[in-house]
Design a protein around this motif. Structure first.
Motif, mmCIF file in Angstrom:
data_model
loop_
_atom_site.group_PDB
_atom_site.id
_atom_site.type_symbol
_atom_site.label_atom_id
_atom_site.label_comp_id
_atom_site.label_asym_id
_atom_site.label_seq_id
_atom_site.Cartn_x
_atom_site.Cartn_y
_atom_site.Cartn_z
ATOM 1 N N ASP A 6 0.501 52.787 50.443
ATOM 2 C CA ASP A 6 -0.108 52.500 51.747
ATOM 3 C C ASP A 6 0.681 53.065 52.916
ATOM 4 O OD1 ASP A 6 -2.332 50.745 50.776
ATOM 5 O OD2 ASP A 6 -0.642 49.541 50.083
ATOM 6 N N MET A 7 1.107 54.321 52.757
ATOM 7 C CA MET A 7 1.858 54.957 53.844
ATOM 8 C C MET A 7 0.954 55.754 54.782
ATOM 9 S SD MET A 7 4.808 53.815 53.345
ATOM 10 C CE MET A 7 5.752 54.774 54.526
ATOM 11 N N ASP A 8 -0.363 55.598 54.641
ATOM 12 C CA ASP A 8 -1.304 56.342 55.465
ATOM 13 C C ASP A 8 -1.708 55.588 56.724
ATOM 14 O OD1 ASP A 8 -2.618 54.403 54.068
ATOM 15 O OD2 ASP A 8 -4.377 55.629 53.573
ATOM 16 N N HIS A 9 -1.052 54.459 56.998
ATOM 17 C CA HIS A 9 -1.352 53.724 58.221
ATOM 18 C C HIS A 9 -0.081 53.042 58.727
ATOM 19 C CE1 HIS A 9 -2.183 50.862 54.869
ATOM 20 N NE2 HIS A 9 -1.514 50.041 55.630
ATOM 21 N N SER A 10 -0.154 52.519 59.934
ATOM 22 C CA SER A 10 1.017 51.904 60.560
ATOM 23 C C SER A 10 1.434 50.639 59.799
ATOM 24 C CB SER A 10 0.704 51.537 62.014
ATOM 25 O OG SER A 10 0.361 52.679 62.750
ATOM 26 N N PRO A 11 2.715 50.290 59.864
ATOM 27 C CA PRO A 11 3.172 49.069 59.190
ATOM 28 C C PRO A 11 2.502 47.820 59.754
ATOM 29 C CG PRO A 11 5.037 50.453 59.825
ATOM 30 C CD PRO A 11 3.821 51.026 60.490
ATOM 31 N N VAL A 12 2.393 46.811 58.912
ATOM 32 C CA VAL A 12 1.954 45.494 59.357
ATOM 33 C C VAL A 12 3.049 44.914 60.259
ATOM 34 C CG1 VAL A 12 1.349 43.159 58.597
ATOM 35 C CG2 VAL A 12 0.617 45.145 57.254
ATOM 36 N N TRP A 71 -1.032 44.233 51.311
ATOM 37 C CA TRP A 71 -0.842 44.212 49.863
ATOM 38 C C TRP A 71 0.629 44.422 49.533
ATOM 39 C CZ3 TRP A 71 -5.009 43.451 46.570
ATOM 40 C CH2 TRP A 71 -6.279 43.602 47.145
ATOM 41 N N PRO A 72 1.090 43.909 48.404
ATOM 42 C CA PRO A 72 2.444 44.238 47.960
ATOM 43 C C PRO A 72 2.631 45.753 47.895
ATOM 44 C CG PRO A 72 1.583 42.435 46.655
ATOM 45 C CD PRO A 72 0.433 42.924 47.494
ATOM 46 N N GLY A 73 3.756 46.206 48.413
ATOM 47 C CA GLY A 73 4.039 47.629 48.504
ATOM 48 C C GLY A 73 3.919 48.166 49.911
ATOM 49 N N GLU A 74 3.213 47.456 50.795
ATOM 50 C CA GLU A 74 3.015 47.944 52.155
ATOM 51 C C GLU A 74 4.266 47.778 53.014
ATOM 52 O OE1 GLU A 74 -0.483 47.783 54.508
ATOM 53 O OE2 GLU A 74 -1.553 46.626 52.980
ATOM 54 N N SER A 75 4.374 48.658 54.008
ATOM 55 C CA SER A 75 5.469 48.571 54.967
ATOM 56 C C SER A 75 5.170 47.482 55.998
ATOM 57 C CB SER A 75 5.663 49.908 55.685
ATOM 58 O OG SER A 75 6.054 50.910 54.779
ATOM 59 N N VAL A 76 6.224 46.768 56.386
ATOM 60 C CA VAL A 76 6.110 45.691 57.367
ATOM 61 C C VAL A 76 7.229 45.840 58.392
ATOM 62 C CG1 VAL A 76 6.231 43.190 57.718
ATOM 63 C CG2 VAL A 76 5.056 44.091 55.711
ATOM 64 N N THR A 77 6.895 45.702 59.649
ATOM 65 C CA THR A 77 7.910 45.616 60.705
ATOM 66 C C THR A 77 8.025 44.150 61.111
ATOM 67 O OG1 THR A 77 7.461 47.849 61.530
ATOM 68 C CG2 THR A 77 8.586 46.327 63.012
ATOM 69 N N LEU A 78 9.161 43.561 60.824
ATOM 70 C CA LEU A 78 9.398 42.153 61.145
ATOM 71 C C LEU A 78 10.343 42.057 62.338
ATOM 72 C CD1 LEU A 78 9.223 39.118 60.597
ATOM 73 C CD2 LEU A 78 11.064 39.402 58.902
ATOM 74 N N SER A 79 9.848 41.491 63.424
ATOM 75 C CA SER A 79 10.663 41.289 64.618
ATOM 76 C C SER A 79 11.310 39.901 64.546
ATOM 77 C CB SER A 79 9.801 41.394 65.880
ATOM 78 O OG SER A 79 9.245 42.686 65.992
ATOM 79 N N ILE A 80 12.641 39.871 64.553
ATOM 80 C CA ILE A 80 13.390 38.625 64.433
ATOM 81 C C ILE A 80 14.213 38.404 65.699
ATOM 82 C CG2 ILE A 80 15.227 37.429 63.168
ATOM 83 C CD1 ILE A 80 14.326 38.766 60.645
ATOM 84 N N ALA A 81 14.197 37.178 66.185
ATOM 85 C CA ALA A 81 15.023 36.815 67.340
ATOM 86 C C ALA A 81 15.570 35.410 67.122
ATOM 87 C CB ALA A 81 14.203 36.871 68.628
ATOM 88 N N LEU A 105 10.683 46.544 56.542
ATOM 89 C CA LEU A 105 10.654 45.920 55.219
ATOM 90 C C LEU A 105 9.476 46.453 54.422
ATOM 91 C CD1 LEU A 105 11.130 42.216 56.406
ATOM 92 C CD2 LEU A 105 12.943 43.794 55.677
ATOM 93 N N ARG A 106 9.479 46.110 53.146
ATOM 94 C CA ARG A 106 8.302 46.324 52.301
ATOM 95 C C ARG A 106 7.928 45.000 51.668
ATOM 96 N NH1 ARG A 106 7.761 49.678 47.777
ATOM 97 N NH2 ARG A 106 9.952 49.339 47.304
ATOM 98 N N LEU A 107 6.655 44.693 51.703
ATOM 99 C CA LEU A 107 6.155 43.478 51.076
ATOM 100 C C LEU A 107 6.138 43.678 49.559
ATOM 101 C CD1 LEU A 107 4.852 40.681 51.296
ATOM 102 C CD2 LEU A 107 2.644 41.822 51.596
ATOM 103 N N MET A 108 6.833 42.789 48.825
ATOM 104 C CA MET A 108 6.942 42.934 47.381
ATOM 105 C C MET A 108 6.105 41.915 46.614
ATOM 106 S SD MET A 108 8.825 45.537 47.157
ATOM 107 C CE MET A 108 9.271 45.618 45.424
ATOM 108 N N GLU A 109 6.037 40.679 47.101
ATOM 109 C CA GLU A 109 5.299 39.639 46.392
ATOM 110 C C GLU A 109 4.589 38.725 47.384
ATOM 111 O OE1 GLU A 109 7.752 37.420 43.721
ATOM 112 O OE2 GLU A 109 8.620 39.193 42.777
ATOM 113 N N MET A 110 3.433 38.213 46.948
ATOM 114 C CA MET A 110 2.691 37.206 47.697
ATOM 115 C C MET A 110 2.276 36.129 46.707
ATOM 116 S SD MET A 110 0.225 39.981 49.601
ATOM 117 C CE MET A 110 -0.853 38.760 50.340
ATOM 118 N N SER A 111 2.297 34.877 47.150
ATOM 119 C CA SER A 111 1.882 33.786 46.267
ATOM 120 C C SER A 111 1.302 32.659 47.111
ATOM 121 C CB SER A 111 3.051 33.271 45.420
ATOM 122 O OG SER A 111 4.095 32.777 46.243
ATOM 123 N N GLY A 112 0.370 31.920 46.514
ATOM 124 C CA GLY A 112 -0.249 30.827 47.233
ATOM 125 C C GLY A 112 -1.128 29.991 46.330
ATOM 126 N N ASP A 113 -2.058 29.256 46.942
ATOM 127 C CA ASP A 113 -2.986 28.437 46.177
ATOM 128 C C ASP A 113 -4.373 28.597 46.779
ATOM 129 O OD1 ASP A 113 -2.933 26.920 48.505
ATOM 130 O OD2 ASP A 113 -1.631 25.364 47.662
#
Length: 410
Positions: free
Chosen positions: A244-250, A363-373, A385-393
């Protein structure tokens, strides 16, 4: 706003495992899921204690749209049926939603009250498919060899998948091998029929993904038409191994008492400096390889404690290939690493009621820009970052785990 509020909902269908044809909807009110690069898991939850039923799905007979023994058996036939799960952003019954999970029913166990079964992900199915051409394995001796020259890594993966599915009598699955024939600079010449015990296709794909320069891989379901679901094999290219490198990071954010990524945790792991690798062979004939990264120790006034590790790949009998395999692992683990986890609500909306990050938008594998303060042990700023895993219910919240990255303070 979560699915319980009527705006969004999970939907499930029983479908034909061979061609993806929808058969009927099925209600699965309580379940848990996890999704990673290349694979997924899906199971029911125990409503009383909130535990995951590791054996898979458990459904009462009343939830199965069938009324006779032969109808129930046909509806949940582990040799012929699969389940697809989607996430719909509305309560419109005509909205089938975005497909998220597809898995073949397996290991059914029936009682008077209910039935339990697991779901085999695409990679799990490929663990019982082998890279051996039909007719090539014979009584006596089998000398057939499969070789690929001048191909991309994902092209080789696609060819292996095609041989294991469409290339076999009865091997049909609703899988699209997207990159068959794609040219590149890689060769694979070691798929010998006599070595069939080491030719399970899931392991071959994993080996390629894990070698140095190997691509991320994933299987994602999609609607082929109104009545058919298919699963597309996706992989990073030789030039860019990530998905998923064809679009901007999440874009996500986290700060005290706010942000789209909540409850973040940062865990750490010390680096390794020497790797002892072994490949194919036995006893003193075993292929060996040594890789080291001693600069943090030899070039620091305050060096870290030496850490060593071993790596084994019994399928590899080529030294250069073994070196590439262990080199990729060593390169990614030479310094102190950190990993960020957090949670997100896929039902969150903007001021106009539009979902901000609905399921299926990342989706797992996508690039993510996480702003932390304001985090106690991390400098303020944007973290790639890259998203590697997602889990839920069955709700709208999920836990996210990101790829490891070098810690800012070594």
């Amino acid at each position: 706003m979560g699915p319980g509020a009527g705006e969004v909902s999970w939907r499930h269908w029983i479908c034909d495992a061979r061609d993806g044809r929808l058969i009927c909807p099925i209600d699965i009110p309580s379940f848990s899921w996890d999704m990673g690069i290349g694979d997924f898991g899906f199971s029911t939850t125990d409503k009383g204690a909130g535990k995951i039923d590791e054996s898979g799905l458990t459904l009462p007979w009343a939830a199965i749209p069938a009324s006779t023994p032969d109808e129930r058996s046909a509806m949940l036939d582990s040799q012929r049926r699969a389940i697809v799960t989607t996430w719909a952003a509305s309560d419109d019954p005509e909205d089938k939603g975005t497909p998220l999970f597809w898995g073949k029913i397996t290991g059914r166990d029936d009682t008077w009250l209910d039935t339990s079964f697991g779901l085999e992900s695409p990679m799990a199915i490929l663990s019982s498919r082998y890279a051996v051409r039909d007719g090539a394995f014979k009584d006596g001796h089998s000398s057939d060899s499969i070789a690929f020259t001048g191909m991309s890594y994902r092209g080789i993966c696609s060819e292996l998948g095609r041989i294991a599915t469409d290339g076999k009598q009865g091997g049909e699955l609703p899988f699209d091998w997207t990159y068959t024939g794609e040219r590149g600079s890689h060769d694979r010449t070691d798929y010998q029929a006599w070595n069939v015990q080491n030719l399970a296709v899931d392991q071959l794909l994993t080996n390629i993904a894990n070698c140095q320069g190997g691509p991320d891989i994933a299987f994602r379901p999609y609607w082929a038409d109104e009545q058919h679901i298919r699963v597309r094999f996706l992989a990073g290219s030789d030039a860019d191994v990530y998905l998923d490198m064809d679009h901007s990071p999440v874009c996500l954010s986290s700060f005290p008492d706010g942000g789209s990524l909540e409850d973040i945790h940062v865990s750490y792991q010390d680096g390794y400096h020497r790797w002892y690798a072994t490949g194919a062979g036995t006893d003193q004939g075993t292929l060996t390889c040594y890789v080291e990264s001693m600069a943090p120790i030899t070039q620091s006034m305050d060096p870290p404690v030496l850490r060593e590790a071993v790596y084994g790949d019994t399928d590899t009998d080529n030294l250069d290939l073994l070196r590439r395999h262990v080199g990729g692992v060593a390169q990614n683990n030479s310094g102190k690493l950190m990993q960020i986890t957090g949670s997100i609500d896929f039902g969150d909306t903007d001021q106009f009621g539009v979902p901000l990050h609905p399921l299926g938008s990342m989706w797992p594998g996508e690039s993510v820009t996480l702003s932390i303060a304001g985090f106690p042990t991390l400098p303020d700023g944007d973290y790639g970052l890259r998203l590697m895993e997602m889990s839920g219910d069955q709700g709208s919240k999920a836990d996210l785990k990101f790829d490891v990255l070098e810690a800012p303070f070594q």
